[in-house]
Design a protein around this motif. Structure first.
Motif, PDB file in Angstrom:
ATOM      1  N   LYS A  36      11.811 -24.596 -57.619  1.00  0.00           N
ATOM      2  CA  LYS A  36      10.810 -23.811 -56.889  1.00  0.00           C
ATOM      3  C   LYS A  36       9.860 -23.136 -57.875  1.00  0.00           C
ATOM      4  O   LYS A  36      10.246 -22.790 -58.972  1.00  0.00           O
ATOM      5  N   GLY A  37       8.645 -22.978 -57.445  1.00  0.00           N
ATOM      6  CA  GLY A  37       7.725 -22.146 -58.230  1.00  0.00           C
ATOM      7  C   GLY A  37       6.790 -22.896 -59.158  1.00  0.00           C
ATOM      8  O   GLY A  37       5.940 -22.282 -59.781  1.00  0.00           O
ATOM      9  N   VAL A  38       6.963 -24.207 -59.292  1.00  0.00           N
ATOM     10  CA  VAL A  38       6.078 -24.944 -60.194  1.00  0.00           C
ATOM     11  C   VAL A  38       4.637 -24.888 -59.701  1.00  0.00           C
ATOM     12  O   VAL A  38       3.702 -24.619 -60.458  1.00  0.00           O
ATOM     13  N   ALA A  39       4.478 -25.083 -58.398  1.00  0.00           N
ATOM     14  CA  ALA A  39       3.123 -25.051 -57.838  1.00  0.00           C
ATOM     15  C   ALA A  39       2.527 -23.656 -57.980  1.00  0.00           C
ATOM     16  O   ALA A  39       1.376 -23.495 -58.396  1.00  0.00           O
ATOM     17  N   ALA A  40       3.335 -22.643 -57.686  1.00  0.00           N
ATOM     18  CA  ALA A  40       2.846 -21.268 -57.779  1.00  0.00           C
ATOM     19  C   ALA A  40       2.393 -20.969 -59.207  1.00  0.00           C
ATOM     20  O   ALA A  40       1.323 -20.405 -59.446  1.00  0.00           O
ATOM     21  N   LYS A  41       3.221 -21.404 -60.157  1.00  0.00           N
ATOM     22  CA  LYS A  41       2.900 -21.146 -61.561  1.00  0.00           C
ATOM     23  C   LYS A  41       1.625 -21.888 -61.958  1.00  0.00           C
ATOM     24  O   LYS A  41       0.754 -21.342 -62.633  1.00  0.00           O
ATOM     25  N   THR A  42       1.532 -23.139 -61.518  1.00  0.00           N
ATOM     26  CA  THR A  42       0.374 -23.954 -61.858  1.00  0.00           C
ATOM     27  C   THR A  42      -0.909 -23.329 -61.319  1.00  0.00           C
ATOM     28  O   THR A  42      -1.847 -23.061 -62.064  1.00  0.00           O
ATOM     29  N   PHE A  43      -0.919 -23.079 -60.019  1.00  0.00           N
ATOM     30  CA  PHE A  43      -2.167 -22.595 -59.427  1.00  0.00           C
ATOM     31  C   PHE A  43      -2.433 -21.142 -59.784  1.00  0.00           C
ATOM     32  O   PHE A  43      -3.580 -20.715 -59.871  1.00  0.00           O
ATOM     33  N   GLY A  44      -1.356 -20.403 -60.043  1.00  0.00           N
ATOM     34  CA  GLY A  44      -1.520 -19.025 -60.505  1.00  0.00           C
ATOM     35  C   GLY A  44      -2.267 -19.014 -61.831  1.00  0.00           C
ATOM     36  O   GLY A  44      -3.238 -18.274 -62.018  1.00  0.00           O
ATOM     37  N   ALA A  45      -1.819 -19.876 -62.738  1.00  0.00           N
ATOM     38  CA  ALA A  45      -2.430 -19.912 -64.069  1.00  0.00           C
ATOM     39  C   ALA A  45      -3.890 -20.325 -63.989  1.00  0.00           C
ATOM     40  O   ALA A  45      -4.754 -19.777 -64.680  1.00  0.00           O
ATOM     41  N   VAL A  46      -4.153 -21.295 -63.148  1.00  0.00           N
ATOM     42  CA  VAL A  46      -5.520 -21.787 -63.019  1.00  0.00           C
ATOM     43  C   VAL A  46      -6.409 -20.724 -62.366  1.00  0.00           C
ATOM     44  O   VAL A  46      -7.549 -20.496 -62.775  1.00  0.00           O
ATOM     45  N   ALA A  47      -5.854 -20.039 -61.368  1.00  0.00           N
ATOM     46  CA  ALA A  47      -6.630 -19.018 -60.658  1.00  0.00           C
ATOM     47  C   ALA A  47      -6.987 -17.857 -61.585  1.00  0.00           C
ATOM     48  O   ALA A  47      -8.086 -17.318 -61.527  1.00  0.00           O
TER      49      ALA A  47
END
Ligand code: ASP
Ligand code: MG
Length: 462
Positions: free
Chosen positions: A409-420
């Motif tokens: 869990k959390g890969v997408a959150a981390k990815t888009f969080g970093a990009v955002a």
């Protein structure tokens, strides 16, 4: 061992290849060598085919003179034994004469069929293999050269992208190669080429020499396939974008498949198929850095190297096409119609997504395909199935790849969080249910920043 064309096109490089083969031969490895055409040759043949209508005697002669020079000069430099040189030159001249005859015929017709294109392509590899084989002989290694037909690679007749018929191929190749290896002979085999049931020459797709190597490996049950090139291996990111990108020591077959579409080492999309079943590992190695172990591509990576994400990859020069309209909603088969029309016009689709309301479908294609794609959509569907077509050119596809992502869990959150955090807008997102690859589209101008940020987030974690 497969050697790419960029490793063979001058004396120094060719001798380096011979030296590599000799190093392992001396250690009593049994080796089958697969080679590509010399660097740029297949491209040149391809360009000639595309312009066949404009070809005249002069341009044809110029083309053939160039083919002759490239190959003959190499022979002059690497083969010193008089008799061998004579035999080899004779052989190459025969091939070049045949090449001339075929080209003349085709240029008079002014039309290249897929079948004759494959035949023309085959000259690239048929000219390079004897040179490598004779160069091995010149240092005292017993060697013979074989083309795809002679070695036993049987394919269907889908010219340009033929598929090997593996059961027969395995039997034939095994039968041909095993006795040679028993006698310490190194077979040098043309990559890229097969032959169909009528005995006609086929090719198995651009970049197909890797595929030839794995077909042969599966047939003789080799221990490993080594794909020699000029990079150390598959990378955690493109070094042109991320300065401190690292070589991946091990990846799984499915990870390699995701990675081979991008960056440092292009691989034929089906190249891993023959060895996946037989669990033969593939190693990407650098011919200019032979002490480097390269990247091992294997069924079950064993390393403690357990990062969730293994690589951040990017495909630039892509365009995004969004088609929308009420006609798409709730009528089964519309997506199929759209994709079918695009496929008929040779538009390759890289990514797809559809809104659950079914009112819009978004696809990503290579920039060079975008005009063709829009024309096809307009002609066939605009005003009927589709109300609008919106295009964003200059987008980049970024993919976060690694089988360790599965179930985490959390890969997408981390990815888009970093990009955002970097204020980069995400235009489209896809993830297959295998969770091997999380891909998204952004404006190309943000591409380098996004890749670096994600590399830091997942790979160079401080
Ligand atoms: N010579 C062929 C090509 O350029 C096959 C290969 O290089 O793998 O596509
Ligand atoms: Mg190549």
């Amino acid at each position: 061992m497969k050697f790419g064309g960029s490793l063979l096109d001058n004396e120094k490089k060719l001798l380096n290849v011979i030296n590599i083969i000799n190093t392992y031969y001396s250690l009593e490895y049994e080796i089958v060598v697969v080679v590509s055409a010399l660097y740029g040759i297949t491209d040149k043949i391809s360009a000639l085919c595309d312009e066949i209508k404009q070809i005249n005697r002069n341009s044809l002669n110029l083309f053939l003179k160039n083919m002759e020079n490239v190959h003959i000069n190499l022979v002059e430099k690497v083969i010193h034994d008089k008799k061998d040189k004579h035999t080899l030159l004779h052989l190459l001249k025969d091939l070049l004469n045949e090449f001339r005859d075929v080209l003349l015929g085709i240029s008079i017709l002014g039309d290249v069929t897929p079948k004759s294109r494959d035949y023309l392509f085959s000259f690239g590899e048929r000219l390079s293999t004897p040179i490598v084989s004779f160069a091995l002989k010149s240092i005292g290694i017993n060697s013979i050269f074989l083309n795809g037909k002679e070695v036993g690679i049987l394919t269907d007749s889908n010219y340009g992208d033929a598929k090997p018929l593996m059961n027969t191929t395995k039997l034939r190749v095994h039968h041909k190669i095993e006795p040679l290896l028993k006698q310490n002979i190194i077979p040098v085999v043309t990559g890229f080429i097969g032959c169909d049931q009528n005995g006609d020459t086929t090719t198995i797709g651009r970049g197909g020499s890797d595929y030839s190597a794995t077909i042969i490996a599966a047939s003789i049950n080799a221990n490993e396939v080594w794909l020699w090139g000029d990079v150390n291996g598959l990378m955690t990111a493109d070094t042109k974008i991320v300065k401190n990108a690292l070589v991946l020591e091990e990846v799984s077959f499915s990870e390699a498949l995701e990675l081979s579409m991008f960056g440092s080492k292009y691989m034929h999309p089906r190249a891993l198929e023959p060895v996946m079943d037989s669990k033969i590992s593939v190693r990407i190695r650098n011919a200019n850095n032979i002490d480097h172990p390269g990247t091992l591509i294997t069924q079950m990576p064993t390393l403690t190297y357990n990062k969730t994400v293994k690589s951040i990859t990017v495909i630039r020069n892509t365009a995004l096409i969004d088609v929308s309209g009420g006609g798409l909603i709730g009528s089964p088969g519309t997506a199929a119609k759209i994709f079918d029309a695009l496929a008929k016009h040779q538009v390759n689709i890289m990514m797809i997504s559809q809104t659950p309301s079914e009112s819009s479908i978004t696809i990503v294609v290579k920039k060079e395909d975008v005009d063709k794609a829009i024309r096809t959509l307009e002609l066939n569907f605009l005003g009927k199935l589709i109300k609008r077509i919106d295009v964003s050119e200059n987008v980049a596809v970024i993919a976060v790849v690694g089988s360790g992502m599965r179930g985490i869990k959390g890969v997408a959150a981390k990815t888009f969080g970093a990009v955002a955090k970097r204020d980069i807008n995400v235009i489209m997102i896809t993830q297959g249910s295998s969770e091997l690859n999380l891909a998204f589209v952004i404006d190309d101008k943000n591409c380098e920043e996004a890749v670096n940020v994600l590399h830091q987030e997942f790979i160079n974690v401080k």
